[in-house]
Design an enzyme around this catalytic site. Structure first.
Site, PDB file in Angstrom:
ATOM      1  N   ASP A  13      28.707  43.352  39.265  1.00 25.72           N
ATOM      2  CA  ASP A  13      29.574  43.060  40.423  1.00 25.72           C
ATOM      3  C   ASP A  13      28.857  43.278  41.751  1.00 25.72           C
ATOM      4  OD1 ASP A  13      31.892  42.673  38.664  1.00 25.72           O
ATOM      5  OD2 ASP A  13      31.832  44.848  38.424  1.00 25.72           O
ATOM      6  N   HIS A  41      31.310  35.799  38.550  1.00 24.02           N
ATOM      7  CA  HIS A  41      30.543  35.621  39.778  1.00 24.02           C
ATOM      8  C   HIS A  41      31.390  34.833  40.772  1.00 24.02           C
ATOM      9  CE1 HIS A  41      26.384  36.172  37.635  1.00 24.02           C
ATOM     10  NE2 HIS A  41      27.208  37.183  37.468  1.00 24.02           N
TER      11      HIS A  41
END
EC number: 6.3.4.4
Length: 431
Positions: A13, A41
């Site tokens: 992340d 993403h």
């Protein structure tokens, strides 16, 4: 043979999608080498926010060919839904292919994931319940189903493999988990239908990539997750099931290490992780909550709140060295704007003894006491800044100190989600 690897330097992340999207503007091919739909993403363009899971971030450029590599575990229904959703919002997508060697997340894999997490209770790993781990377990145990097995013309061998596999899965469902078994005929028909839908996308991806490199094309390998989730070098067993390192990226994409000339490590200006496992710099106070809300730190795939902490330079330096990073991108600097002071973890201590790197034993890692260096905050808006020199001096100092600690030049600094909100710096310019 210009190959660039973009990978996460923390626990995932970090903003790899944003960085890959920026670099893909001038790339010919983007390859996803690892992970599955458990990754997420995010790319922000003038057309809105795109949350990608298994499809590479270069897909939003019509000139860019995107490939899901052999190291990915593919959920056919998730893949097909994702591409259809993208086409509805962004008709001019790049070309998309899937490796015939990629493994398939079969219908029994998410069930195994769910039932095992339930069985473990409080000792659960905290998986995304997408079947990623069980699919990779079957891969390593040499009993997995690959994309090639689903294609039209492979029906006889596919059914034989399922006849061999399913009794074992059903034994687990019935006797270990107390759940209902799956039906062979239904499973076979589902897999056959998937194969028909996937067939137009399937290629020998490693051959395609090598041919492209021979022709002088530029390739980006966009790794999923982050180095500290690697099954060998991360916080085992609280890790993912495929390697998110530079070595794993080469393996999953079908690229040799000698063909790589650029390795970009992506780090948040603070640290986050999802699920259980050691997290030395975790903030459970109001500061952590402020960063979580400002950064919208909730999983792209699961929506779960991410754990938030100060920047961990010990883990970051370990990651930088392990991957041979040539440069780094630091994202979400603007999320720290309101803070009167910012902290960087510059060392670990266990039982009053200094530890120079993340311990292998998870119990020792959980006992780590972080050693902090405190820097003044800048307490002003950086999201509209367009060059590094225009950042407040305190923010410049923070970035420069992180660069010094991790030993890698920071060439990109994110100050917002949009494509334009990246501050570009030449390598070594901060030192």
């Amino acid at each position: 043979m210009p190959v660039t690897i973009v990978l996460g330097g923390q626990w995932g992340d970090e903003g790899k999608g944003k960085i890959t999207d920026a670099l893909a503007a001038t790339a010919d091919i983007v390859v996803r080498p690892n992970g599955s739909t458990n990754a997420g993403h995010t790319v922000v363009t003038d057309e809105g926010v795109f949350k990608l899971h298994v499809i590479p971030s270069g897909i939003l450029y019509p000139h860019c060919t995107c490939i899901i590599g052999a190291g990915v575990a593919v959920s056919p229904p998730d893949f097909l839904r994702e591409i259809e959703s993208l086409r509805e919002r962004h008709p001019r997508l790049g070309q998309l292919y899937v490796s015939d060697r990629a493994h398939v997340i079969m219908p029994y894999h998410p069930l195994l994931d769910l039932y095992e997490e339930r069985r473990r209770g409080a000792a659960g790993i905290g998986t995304t319940l997408r079947g990623n781990g069980p699919a990779f377990t079957d891969k390593i145990a040499r009993r997995g189903i690959r994309i090639a097995d689903l294609l039209p013309g492979s029906e006889r061998s596919l059914r034989h493999k399922l006849e061999t596999l399913l009794p074992e899965k059903n034994t687990l469902f019935i006797h270990l988990y107390g759940e209902s078994p799956l039906d062979l005929d239904q499973l076979f028909e589902q897999a056959r239908t998937w194969g028909e839908a996937l067939a137009p996308y399937v290629i020998a991806a490693e051959v395609f990539v090598q041919d492209a490199l021979d022709a002088g094309k530029s390739v980006i390998i966009e790794a999923a997750q982050g180095t500290m989730l690697d099954p060998d070098y991360g916080t085992y067993p609280y890790v993912t099931s495929s390697s998110p390192t530079a070595a794993g990226a080469c393996q999953g994409a079908g690229v040799a290490p000698t063909q790589v000339d650029r390795i970009v490590g992506v780090f948040k200006a603070y640290t986050t992780r999802v699920g259980a496992g050691p997290f030395p710099t975790e903030l459970t106070d109001e500061t952590g909550q402020l960063i979580r809300e400002r950064g919208r730190e909730y999983g792209t795939t699961t929506g779960r709140p991410r754990r938030v902490g100060w920047f961990d330079a010990v883990a970051a330096r370990y990651s930088a060295r392990l991957n041979g990073m040539t440069e780094a991108a630091l994202t979400k600097l603007d999320m720290l704007d309101p803070l009167p002071e910012v902290r960087i973890c510059v060392g670990y201590r266990i039982d009053n003894q200094e530890v120079s790197a993340p311990p292998a034993q998870v119990e020792r890692y959980a006992a780590v006491e972080p050693v902090y260096e405190v820097l003044p905050g800048w307490q002003c808006d950086t999201s509209q800044v367009t060059s590094f020199d225009d950042l407040p001096p305190e923010a410049q100092r923070y970035v420069a100190r992180i660069e010094e600690l991790i030993g890698v030049p920071i060439t990109m600094i994110g100050v917002g989600p949009a494509r334009r909100q990246i501050l570009w710096r030449p390598a070594g310019a901060l030192t």
